[in-house]
Every structure is written in structure tokens, then in C-alpha cells.
Design a protein around this motif. Structure first.
Motif, PDB file in Angstrom:
ATOM      1  N   UNK A 186       0.840  -1.200   0.000  1.00 18.33           N
ATOM      2  CA  UNK A 186       0.000   0.000   0.000  1.00 18.33           C
ATOM      3  C   UNK A 186       0.871   1.244   0.000  1.00 18.33           C
ATOM      4  N   UNK A 187       1.947   1.227   0.771  1.00 14.65           N
ATOM      5  CA  UNK A 187       2.866   2.365   0.762  1.00 14.65           C
ATOM      6  C   UNK A 187       3.496   2.541  -0.621  1.00 14.65           C
ATOM      7  N   UNK A 188       3.891   1.429  -1.240  1.00 22.50           N
ATOM      8  CA  UNK A 188       4.489   1.502  -2.573  1.00 22.50           C
ATOM      9  C   UNK A 188       3.511   2.092  -3.578  1.00 22.50           C
ATOM     10  N   UNK A 189       2.253   1.720  -3.517  1.00 23.24           N
ATOM     11  CA  UNK A 189       1.249   2.257  -4.445  1.00 23.24           C
ATOM     12  C   UNK A 189       1.199   3.775  -4.332  1.00 23.24           C
ATOM     13  N   UNK A 190       1.208   4.284  -3.106  1.00 22.30           N
ATOM     14  CA  UNK A 190       1.156   5.725  -2.914  1.00 22.30           C
ATOM     15  C   UNK A 190       2.392   6.433  -3.425  1.00 22.30           C
ATOM     16  N   UNK A 191       3.528   5.754  -3.383  1.00 20.46           N
ATOM     17  CA  UNK A 191       4.793   6.368  -3.810  1.00 20.46           C
ATOM     18  C   UNK A 191       5.100   6.147  -5.286  1.00 20.46           C
ATOM     19  N   UNK A 192       4.384   5.246  -5.950  1.00 17.41           N
ATOM     20  CA  UNK A 192       4.775   4.783  -7.281  1.00 17.41           C
ATOM     21  C   UNK A 192       4.493   5.780  -8.397  1.00 17.41           C
ATOM     22  N   UNK A 193       3.519   6.675  -8.188  1.00 21.24           N
ATOM     23  CA  UNK A 193       3.143   7.617  -9.227  1.00 21.24           C
ATOM     24  C   UNK A 193       2.230   7.047 -10.296  1.00 21.24           C
ATOM     25  N   UNK A 194       1.770   5.802 -10.140  1.00 23.10           N
ATOM     26  CA  UNK A 194       0.951   5.215 -11.198  1.00 23.10           C
ATOM     27  C   UNK A 194      -0.527   5.598 -11.081  1.00 23.10           C
ATOM     28  N   UNK A 195      -0.951   6.105  -9.932  1.00 29.28           N
ATOM     29  CA  UNK A 195      -2.365   6.454  -9.746  1.00 29.28           C
ATOM     30  C   UNK A 195      -2.554   7.957  -9.918  1.00 29.28           C
ATOM     31  N   UNK A 196      -3.516   8.334 -10.749  1.00 33.82           N
ATOM     32  CA  UNK A 196      -3.717   9.746 -11.085  1.00 33.82           C
ATOM     33  C   UNK A 196      -4.590  10.479 -10.077  1.00 33.82           C
ATOM     34  N   UNK A 197      -5.244   9.763  -9.186  1.00 33.13           N
ATOM     35  CA  UNK A 197      -6.156  10.401  -8.239  1.00 33.13           C
ATOM     36  C   UNK A 197      -6.240   9.538  -6.989  1.00 33.13           C
ATOM     37  N   UNK A 198      -6.807  10.113  -5.944  1.00 27.07           N
ATOM     38  CA  UNK A 198      -7.013   9.358  -4.712  1.00 27.07           C
ATOM     39  C   UNK A 198      -7.998   8.213  -4.937  1.00 27.07           C
ATOM     40  N   UNK A 199      -8.973   8.439  -5.806  1.00 28.89           N
ATOM     41  CA  UNK A 199      -9.926   7.365  -6.105  1.00 28.89           C
ATOM     42  C   UNK A 199      -9.229   6.191  -6.794  1.00 28.89           C
ATOM     43  N   UNK A 200      -8.361   6.477  -7.768  1.00 34.05           N
ATOM     44  CA  UNK A 200      -7.616   5.398  -8.417  1.00 34.05           C
ATOM     45  C   UNK A 200      -6.760   4.647  -7.404  1.00 34.05           C
ATOM     46  N   UNK A 201      -6.123   5.395  -6.519  1.00 39.96           N
ATOM     47  CA  UNK A 201      -5.294   4.747  -5.502  1.00 39.96           C
ATOM     48  C   UNK A 201      -6.143   3.849  -4.609  1.00 39.96           C
ATOM     49  N   UNK A 202      -7.323   4.340  -4.220  1.00 39.69           N
ATOM     50  CA  UNK A 202      -8.199   3.554  -3.350  1.00 39.69           C
ATOM     51  C   UNK A 202      -8.634   2.262  -4.025  1.00 39.69           C
ATOM     52  N   UNK A 203      -8.964   2.322  -5.310  1.00 36.45           N
ATOM     53  CA  UNK A 203      -9.380   1.107  -6.017  1.00 36.45           C
ATOM     54  C   UNK A 203      -8.207   0.163  -6.242  1.00 36.45           C
ATOM     55  N   UNK A 204      -7.008   0.690  -6.455  1.00 34.37           N
ATOM     56  CA  UNK A 204      -5.835  -0.181  -6.573  1.00 34.37           C
ATOM     57  C   UNK A 204      -5.586  -0.921  -5.263  1.00 34.37           C
ATOM     58  N   UNK A 205      -5.631  -0.186  -4.162  1.00 36.32           N
ATOM     59  CA  UNK A 205      -5.453  -0.815  -2.849  1.00 36.32           C
ATOM     60  C   UNK A 205      -6.540  -1.859  -2.610  1.00 36.32           C
ATOM     61  N   UNK A 206      -7.771  -1.542  -3.041  1.00 37.27           N
ATOM     62  CA  UNK A 206      -8.916  -2.429  -2.800  1.00 37.27           C
ATOM     63  C   UNK A 206      -8.902  -3.691  -3.642  1.00 37.27           C
ATOM     64  N   UNK A 207      -7.938  -3.820  -4.565  1.00 37.31           N
ATOM     65  CA  UNK A 207      -7.801  -5.115  -5.242  1.00 37.31           C
ATOM     66  C   UNK A 207      -7.257  -6.177  -4.293  1.00 37.31           C
ATOM     67  N   UNK A 208      -6.679  -5.750  -3.184  1.00 38.60           N
ATOM     68  CA  UNK A 208      -6.112  -6.678  -2.193  1.00 38.60           C
ATOM     69  C   UNK A 208      -5.226  -7.720  -2.883  1.00 38.60           C
ATOM     70  N   UNK A 209      -4.336  -7.216  -3.741  1.00 41.18           N
ATOM     71  CA  UNK A 209      -3.501  -8.113  -4.539  1.00 41.18           C
ATOM     72  C   UNK A 209      -2.500  -8.891  -3.701  1.00 41.18           C
ATOM     73  N   UNK A 210      -2.132  -8.359  -2.539  1.00 35.91           N
ATOM     74  CA  UNK A 210      -1.272  -9.140  -1.650  1.00 35.91           C
ATOM     75  C   UNK A 210      -2.005 -10.383  -1.167  1.00 35.91           C
ATOM     76  N   UNK A 211      -3.260 -10.218  -0.788  1.00 35.03           N
ATOM     77  CA  UNK A 211      -4.083 -11.364  -0.397  1.00 35.03           C
ATOM     78  C   UNK A 211      -4.213 -12.347  -1.559  1.00 35.03           C
ATOM     79  N   UNK A 212      -4.409 -11.804  -2.750  1.00 34.82           N
ATOM     80  CA  UNK A 212      -4.543 -12.629  -3.955  1.00 34.82           C
ATOM     81  C   UNK A 212      -3.317 -13.517  -4.148  1.00 34.82           C
ATOM     82  N   UNK A 213      -2.134 -12.914  -4.248  1.00 32.24           N
ATOM     83  CA  UNK A 213      -0.985 -13.744  -4.591  1.00 32.24           C
ATOM     84  C   UNK A 213      -0.422 -14.498  -3.395  1.00 32.24           C
ATOM     85  N   UNK A 214      -0.722 -14.065  -2.191  1.00 31.69           N
ATOM     86  CA  UNK A 214      -0.331 -14.842  -1.010  1.00 31.69           C
ATOM     87  C   UNK A 214      -1.009 -16.204  -0.998  1.00 31.69           C
ATOM     88  N   UNK A 215      -2.105 -16.341  -1.734  1.00 32.72           N
ATOM     89  CA  UNK A 215      -2.792 -17.629  -1.851  1.00 32.72           C
ATOM     90  C   UNK A 215      -2.180 -18.491  -2.957  1.00 32.72           C
TER      91      UNK A 215
END
Length: 360
Positions: A36-65
Motif C-alpha cells: 500500500x505504501x508503494x502504491x502511494x509512492x509509485x506515481x501510477x495512480x492519477x487520483x485518490x480514487x484510483x489509488x483507493x481502487x488499486x489498494x482495494x484489489x487486495x492483490x497481496x491477499x490474492x498472490x499470497x494464496x
């Protein structure tokens, strides 16, 4: 255990048949916090809403499985690519301004792919730098063979997305055979399963990974997960008027049938592929080397984990302006497959070879 089916627009979505072991990495929450910290620092999200939806993919949970025993740094890097992939998909593929402009998308895809391949590539798009950071992480801990395999898989994904966007721009609904071939690519399953070697440290020899039977198992795992995702996202797509190229709309056209019958046919198709996967896996595993066994285990963890994640994640079950929290509903599963007919799927010659009797 069976469960009440999910109802979508008056149609029942049956529970999923998936008799594989469930597992998740014990450090998933720590990895998610770092991601989540990396997403905020990465510059790939153009808005707070985009960042929120990226975080909400819970991709760490996804690939941890997918990789429950990976080293933490490897799992983090793999999860970062999944976060990146979902964000790129949302902004540039599924519903962004390029989602029906194939020429413009292809130009961007070429730049993005080159950024995947080399750190010296230059691109103005905000997703380029974030991808290069991820690739530097991969190169820092993985041998060139595994990094190259991932880059080739990445190219396959982008080619499938280009195919999908071309269909959308032309108003073309593909037939079943073309759709399944396209979905093997556009679903992102190629790079996602290529991450298994990077995350686990397995180094499957070419002579094993490129065996026809192992390639068939990989493709079947990709397709099962892709068709499962079509089911997970159906409610959101119908509610938002977004449903276009998925297995159900394709079957509605192919069979000239209503959605209810297409859901039944799509579920049966998916279950037949999974049964063939199980049969072939049990034939291949006994003679597999240690690294190939790790990879094959990841395919099974991935099929199961994709469902455990996909049935709960806001990406598939919510359509609001801002994402909600991850759903914690207890999941239940089908006891039996819905269709046990042997042999290749009718009307899909492109995948018929998965049922070849002499696969080895």
C-alpha cells in the motif's frame, strides 16, 4: 458443502466446484502494508480514487494464496506486479479512454512491454516507471531465465488485451473458440502464473516446463481462473451496463439462449476443463522434479486462491464510486462438478489438444 447460489439479475450463479487445498502466506498483512505504501509512492495512480481502487484489489491477499511459502521479499515483488496489473487494466484496458481505441492502445502496449524488458526504456505514461521498479526487484533476486519467462508472458497478456480492445472497437462478439483463445491471453493468467517461479524461487528446467502436458496444465489453470472471474464480475458488469466479452455473453450468442442457460453451459464448460486438469495433473506429478512439483502445486493453489479472493474482493462485487471493505462472508463450495462429460469441449478446437491421450 453446498451453498445457496448467488442471484444476478434473476439468474442463479451456482457455487464453485474447486476441491483443492486452501492456503495463504502467514506474512500477508505485513506484505500488504508495504505494498500500500508503494502504491502511494509509485506515481501510477492519477487520483485518490484510483489509488483507493488499486489498494482495494487486495492483490497481496490474492498472490499470497498462490505462493503461501514464498520468501517475503519475493512475495512482495509479485504482489506489486498484480497491483500494477489491475491498476493498468482499469485505467488503460477495460474502461479507460483506450478501451475502444486499438491503435492508441497498441502504441502504449509496445512502450509498456519494452519497459518490462529493459530498464533503459523511456516512456511518458505514468505506469512505465512503476513497472520498471517492479522489474528491477525481479532482476535483483531471480535468474535471467525466470525474468525472461515473465517478460514473454507479459507480452502474451498485452497481445490478448489488444485483441479484446479490437473486438470492442469493431462491435464484434467473438465466437466461443476465438473467445477462449483470446481469454487465455487477455485474462492476465500468463504473467500471473509466471510469477510462481519468481515468488517461490523454483527454477523449472525447460525440458519439464515446456512439456506438452505441463503446458496444457498451465493453460487449463489460466482458463479455469479466467472463467471463474467472468462469474465473479458478472453482477458488477450487469449492474453497470459493462457486460461485453465474457463467457456468458459469448455463449448467449453461440447457443442463441438466455443468460440463465448460458450460465449453466459456462459452468459446465469450466468444470470439464477443471476435471481434465485434475486427471492430467495426477499423471504428471509423480515423475516431476522438485521445482516442477512446486510449480504444479502453485497452479492448484492459484485456482483455489483466485476463487477465495475473487468471491470477496470489492473489484468484483462492488460498483460504487469508492470501494468498500473486503467481504468476509464464509464461502461455501459445490460438492460435485456440474458436468462430467469426458473429451474435448464442443465448438472449441483450439483447446481440444488438452484431451490428447498421449500428452506427456
Amino acid at each position: 458443502m453446498t451453498s445457496p447460489a448467488t442471484r444476478v439479475s434473476g439468474v442463479e450463479l451456482p457455487p464453485v466446484f474447486c476441491p483443492f487445498e486452501s492456503a495463504i502466506h502467514p506474512r500477508v498483512r505485513q506484505v500488504e502494508k508495504r505494498a500500500v505504501k508503494w502504491i502511494g509512492d509509485s506515481g501510477m495512480c492519477a487520483s485518490e480514487r484510483e489509488r483507493a481502487w488499486a489498494v482495494a484489489t487486495h492483490s497481496a491477499d490474492f498472490f499470497a494464496r498462490f505462493a503461501p511459502v514464498a520468501e517475503e521479499e519475493r512475495l512482495l515483488a509479485a504482489a506489486l506486479w498484480v497491483y500494477w496489473g489491475f491498476a493498468f487494466d482499469d485505467a488503460r484496458c477495460d474502461s479507460g479512454p483506450l478501451s475502444s481505441r486499438p491503435a492508441q492502445f497498441n502504441a502504449l502496449a509496445g512502450q509498456v512491454q519494452r519497459a518490462c524488458e529493459t530498464d533503459s526504456a523511456v516512456g511518458a505514461d505514468r505506469f512505465v516507471g512503476a513497472l520498471q521498479d517492479i522489474m528491477r526487484r525481479f532482476r535483483g533476486f531471480a535468474p535471467p531465465t525466470q525474468v525472461s519467462r515473465f517478460a514473454h508472458a507479459h507480452r502474451a497478456w498485452l497481445s490478448g488485451v489488444a485483441w479484446q480492445i479490437g473486438n470492442q472497437a469493431a462491435g464484434r462478439m467473438p465466437g466461443l473458440d476465438d473467445f477462449l483463445t483470446m481469454r487465455l491471453l487477455s485474462s492476465g493468467g500468463e504473467p500471473t502464473f509466471a510469477l510462481l517461479e519468481l515468488a517461490t524461487g523454483a527454477q523449472v528446467p525447460d525440458r519439464e516446463l515446456h512439456r506438452p502436458a505441463v503446458r496444457a496444465l498451465t493453460e487449463m489453470a489460466i482458463l479455469v481462473a479466467a472463467l471463474d472471474n467472468d462469474g465473479h464480475s458478472l453482477r458488477k458488469e450487469l449492474g453497470g451496463g459493462e457486460a461485453d466479452q465474457n463467457v456468458y455473453t459469448v455463449l448467449m450468442q453461440e447457443l442463441s439462449c438466455p443468460l440463465e442457460d448460458a450460465v449453466r453451459a459456462g459452468t459446465g464448460l469450466r468444470d470439464r476443463v477443471l476435471l481434465r486438469f485434475m486427471e492430467l495433473h495426477d499423471r504428471v506429478r509423480p515423475t516431476a522434479g522438485e521445482d516442477l512439483r512446486t510449480y504444479l502445486g502453485g497452479l492448484m493453489y492459484g485456482i483455489r486462491g483466485n476463487n477465495e479472493w475473487g468471491l470477496r474482493v470489492p473489484r468484483y462485487i462492488r460498483s460504487g464510486y469508492w470501494p468498500d471493505e473486503m467481504d468476509d462472508t464464509l464461502l461455501t463450495w459445490a460438492d460435485e462438478p456440474s458436468d462430467t462429460r469426458p473429451g474435448p469441449v464442443e465448438g472449441a478446437p483450439a483447446i481440444a489438444w488438452w484431451w490428447d491421450a498421449d500428452l506427456s
